[in-house]
Design an enzyme around this catalytic site. Structure first.
Site, PDB file in Angstrom:
ATOM      1  N   GLU A 173      -5.669 -25.027  -1.685  1.00 25.42           N
ATOM      2  CA  GLU A 173      -4.416 -24.398  -1.261  1.00 25.42           C
ATOM      3  C   GLU A 173      -4.653 -23.042  -0.600  1.00 25.42           C
ATOM      4  O   GLU A 173      -4.020 -22.706   0.405  1.00 25.42           O
ATOM      5  CB  GLU A 173      -3.470 -24.223  -2.459  1.00 25.42           C
ATOM      6  CG  GLU A 173      -2.992 -25.518  -3.079  1.00 25.42           C
ATOM      7  CD  GLU A 173      -3.938 -26.065  -4.138  1.00 25.42           C
ATOM      8  OE1 GLU A 173      -3.622 -27.093  -4.742  1.00 25.42           O
ATOM      9  OE2 GLU A 173      -5.011 -25.445  -4.351  1.00 25.42           O
ATOM     10  N   HIS A 201     -14.998   3.769   4.316  1.00 21.07           N
ATOM     11  CA  HIS A 201     -16.229   3.066   3.944  1.00 21.07           C
ATOM     12  C   HIS A 201     -17.242   3.229   5.079  1.00 21.07           C
ATOM     13  O   HIS A 201     -17.109   2.606   6.129  1.00 21.07           O
ATOM     14  CB  HIS A 201     -15.947   1.587   3.682  1.00 21.07           C
ATOM     15  CG  HIS A 201     -14.969   1.351   2.575  1.00 21.07           C
ATOM     16  ND1 HIS A 201     -13.608   1.467   2.763  1.00 21.07           N
ATOM     17  CD2 HIS A 201     -15.154   1.032   1.268  1.00 21.07           C
ATOM     18  CE1 HIS A 201     -12.988   1.219   1.612  1.00 21.07           C
ATOM     19  NE2 HIS A 201     -13.906   0.956   0.699  1.00 21.07           N
ATOM     20  N   HIS A 212     -21.646   2.317  -0.148  1.00 26.75           N
ATOM     21  CA  HIS A 212     -20.519   1.450   0.199  1.00 26.75           C
ATOM     22  C   HIS A 212     -19.290   2.264   0.603  1.00 26.75           C
ATOM     23  O   HIS A 212     -18.533   1.843   1.478  1.00 26.75           O
ATOM     24  CB  HIS A 212     -20.167   0.557  -0.997  1.00 26.75           C
ATOM     25  CG  HIS A 212     -18.915  -0.239  -0.805  1.00 26.75           C
ATOM     26  ND1 HIS A 212     -18.909  -1.486  -0.220  1.00 26.75           N
ATOM     27  CD2 HIS A 212     -17.619   0.029  -1.103  1.00 26.75           C
ATOM     28  CE1 HIS A 212     -17.671  -1.945  -0.176  1.00 26.75           C
ATOM     29  NE2 HIS A 212     -16.872  -1.046  -0.710  1.00 26.75           N
ATOM     30  N   HIS A 269       3.375 -27.871 -13.901  1.00 29.27           N
ATOM     31  CA  HIS A 269       3.671 -28.146 -12.500  1.00 29.27           C
ATOM     32  C   HIS A 269       5.110 -27.762 -12.113  1.00 29.27           C
ATOM     33  O   HIS A 269       5.484 -27.920 -10.958  1.00 29.27           O
ATOM     34  CB  HIS A 269       3.465 -29.635 -12.199  1.00 29.27           C
ATOM     35  CG  HIS A 269       2.027 -30.030 -12.111  1.00 29.27           C
ATOM     36  ND1 HIS A 269       1.119 -29.728 -13.098  1.00 29.27           N
ATOM     37  CD2 HIS A 269       1.329 -30.700 -11.150  1.00 29.27           C
ATOM     38  CE1 HIS A 269      -0.068 -30.205 -12.761  1.00 29.27           C
ATOM     39  NE2 HIS A 269       0.025 -30.784 -11.576  1.00 29.27           N
TER      40      HIS A 269
END
Length: 671
Positions: free
Chosen positions: A414, A35, A265, A476
């Site tokens: 999380e 890149h 890019h 869950h």
């Protein structure tokens, strides 16, 4: 963009920055992949940062009070490799740049922690580096409060691109950083408005400075090609007590025919494009050629850090001998000597008292013993403190008002929590652990994988580890998660059966140095199954004989966690019918696989039928059921074949066949 005007306005700076740009063009062309555009666009920002602000010393690249530089936009790795080579890091030779992206080179496609000094974290998955930087800044704040600003007082800088800020983890990270007022964190946003698919506008309309500002950040917007503006913005960021985001308006693939396009890019390898770009730069040197005087200017930037490091060493020497020893030990990752004795005493007491508690509660009991003697621990939870049982009374809450606090409220984040814990661990001096429900490893998974890839000893406290959590139901209840985690290289997954095994699991986690540990803990109460005390850490063996057959051994039952007690119940029924049955506790498949062949064969001998019991899917168990003299047709798995359901835990175990009678019946069918 008027390249001639840029060259004329700041000729000395332009020449230094073009060293980065041309090395990038040459390396990407040599590799025929990579890149080019991001290093070409951000070379001015990086040059100002390294020349005027970053505290670093290539001769001592890990000195504790260096500034941290994180390239969150890791695809632009040649920016970092060029900087390391130019400033004099001995390992980053010119040949390494020529070998960019090749087998055996330290110049991997994306920066990889551990490959070379100066690479502070592994980046490439966008947004991860930004969130790591938040963790590093947390660690810096905490250690500065503990040891004083004369010993810990540095900044964390991160370069992040449009892609980093689109990733959801960036929002988790920046919101946490803003709330925590991490004033030594400075994010340099490569605002080039280009993604792989085209302009950012085809997918996003976010006002990024406003977004950061809404979360409590100090925000500036500047011309990312004006060295004086860059310098002034960094100075202003340092003077502000909030974390800072500097939106640097840049041109991707600056000066090339691919400037400001999606093509810019990626890999710019066309010979004419490269020649034309170098001509626009006023660069008339050959591939990988850096004039000696220019290289000397860059190396002088690196040499300057020796003075700062010597000053730090003098300040560190003024600490008491005890403080110096504590700092050095924690930084090395070595556990305190008192840990092993504390764990042994705890285990002995647990065998004597035989508590019947959930292993998440067992974990809390262990932490209550460990945290006071292992003061480098820094815990937390993703808004589930009362459920994960991760907080002990002595920790205190880390906040803008209490930087010595050792417990972080990560919020419902999380992914951000896991990435920040990686940053804390990478910073050094602290040992991070954090909790959530086992099912939500799905949210934390990208950063957990990077923990393993980098080899950092983060501890993941994953509670509510099976259908045993009961009424909350299949949303869950993890069933496939143990298999997923066990499939991850360089990760130790431990699912303890009782309080004793939980203590041993924590001892393993807290003494790990080169890999993360996942503790899979129950919501429901479990009986003590280890009836005899042993100073040895049996969980470290991965699997061991918990109960031997009373007569001729005809069956071996293997189980982990809450199902070990199910295996023991089945054994009682089988032994009553004269069927000799051994029960093997398997808290960690990874640790068992590391044992010598003799141990593995003693624990799982050939001959008897084998049955594995676990409230999860079968994947991973076949190497124990069928490997090393296991036999097809003489082995079975009792567990989950689909998702769970909403009901009390006892009902679920019965309905899904995870009971002593059901296991005993399966054994008899095999016989």
């Amino acid at each position: 963009m008027d390249i001639a005007a840029l060259r004329a306005a700041h000729p000395a700076h332009w020449r230094r920055a073009c060293a980065i740009r041309t090395l990038t063009l040459d390396a990407v062309a040599a590799a025929n992949s990579g890149h080019s555009g991001m290093p070409m666009g951000m070379a001015d920002v990086a040059t100002v940062l390294y020349e005027r602000h970053l505290r670093f010393d290539p001769a001592a690249p890990t000195w504790p009070d260096r500034d941290r530089f994180v390239l969150s936009a890791g695809h632009g790795s040649m920016l970092l490799y060029s900087l390391l080579h130019l400033t004099g890091y001995p390992e980053m030779t010119l040949q390494q740049l020529k070998d960019f992206r090749q087998w055996g080179a330290i110049t991997a496609g994306h920066p990889e922690y551990g490959h070379a000094p100066g690479i502070e974290t592994t980046t490439g998955p966008l947004g991860q580096g930004l969130a790591n930087a938040v963790g590093m800044a947390i660690a810096e704040e905490n250690l500065r409060a503990r040891y004083g600003a004369s010993v810990v007082n540095h900044y964390t800088y991160a370069i992040a691109g449009d892609g980093c800020l689109m990733e959801g983890v960036s929002q988790e990270a920046l919101a946490l950083a803003g709330m925590q007022k991490l004033g030594h964190l400075i994010v340099l946003f490569d605002d080039n408005n280009i993604t792989i698919d085209g302009p950012v506008s085809i997918a996003d309309a976010t006002d990024q400075p406003a977004r950061f500002g809404a979360s409590g950040w100090h925000v500036q917007s500047i011309d990312g090609h004006d060295p004086d503006a860059i310098d002034a913005a960094i100075r202003a960021a340092k003077a502000d007590p909030r974390p800072s985001m500097i939106a640097c308006k840049t041109h991707i693939a600056l000066g090339s025919s691919a400037q400001d396009t999606a093509k810019g890019h990626g890999a710019l390898t066309d010979a004419k494009l490269i020649a034309d770009t170098k001509a626009a730069y006023g660069w008339d040197h050959g591939p990988f050629e850096i004039p000696a005087d220019l290289k000397a200017e860059w190396e002088a930037m690196g040499a300057r850090g020796a003075t700062a490091r010597a000053g730090w060493e003098a300040s560190f020497a003024k600490l008491s001998k005890a403080k110096q020893a504590e700092f050095t030990r924690a930084l090395s990752g070595e556990a305190p000597r008192a840990l092993a004795a504390r764990i042994r005493a705890f285990k002995k007491n647990a065998v004597e008292t035989r508590p019947k508690v959930a292993t998440r509660r067992s974990s809390e009991l262990v932490l209550e013993v460990v945290n006071p003697v292992m003061t480098e621990t820094i815990g937390g939870s993703a808004d589930l403190t009362g459920s994960n049982n991760t907080k002990t009374p002595d920790l205190g809450i880390f906040s803008p008002d209490n930087r010595k606090g050792r417990y972080i409220h990560y919020g419902v984040r999380e992914h951000g929590m896991a990435a920040a814990m990686n940053g804390i661990a990478l910073h050094g001096g602290l040992r991070a652990y954090g909790g959530t429900f086992m099912c939500f490893t799905d949210y934390a998974r990208p950063s957990m994988r990077l923990s393993a890839l980098m080899g950092v000893p983060v501890t993941y406290v994953m509670t509510h580890d099976s259908i045993g959590l009961g009424e909350d139901g299949p949303t869950h209840q993890p069933v496939e998660h143990l298999a997923m985690l066990r499939a991850t290289p360089n990760t130790v997954v431990i699912r303890p059966a009782d309080t004793v095994e939980t203590a041993e699991a924590w001892e393993i986690a807290l003494t790990a140095t080169s890999r993360p540990t996942v503790l899979a803990l129950s919501r429901q109460n479990l009986p003590t199954v280890r009836m005899a005390h042993s100073n040895a850490n049996l969980v470290a063996r991965g699997a061991y004989v918990l109960a031997e057959a009373g007569g001729k051994r005809q069956a071996v039952l293997m189980a982990s966690g809450s199902e070990v007690s199910v295996a023991l119940a089945a054994r009682d029924l089988l032994e009553a019918e004269g069927i000799g049955t051994r029960v093997v506790s398997v808290p960690s498949m990874e640790l068992f696989a590391e044992q010598d062949e003799g141990w593995r064969k003693r624990v799982l001998p050939g001959g008897p039928v084998r049955v594995a019991i676990e409230a999860g899917v079968r994947q991973g168990w076949d190497r124990l059921l069928l490997g090393e003299r296991g036999r097809e047709g003489k082995a079975a798995f009792v567990g989950m074949e689909g998702f769970g359901a909403s009901a009390p835990a006892e009902t679920l175990f019965e309905k899904f066949g995870l009971t002593g009678p059901a296991v005993a019946a399966r054994v008899k069918a095999l016989l």
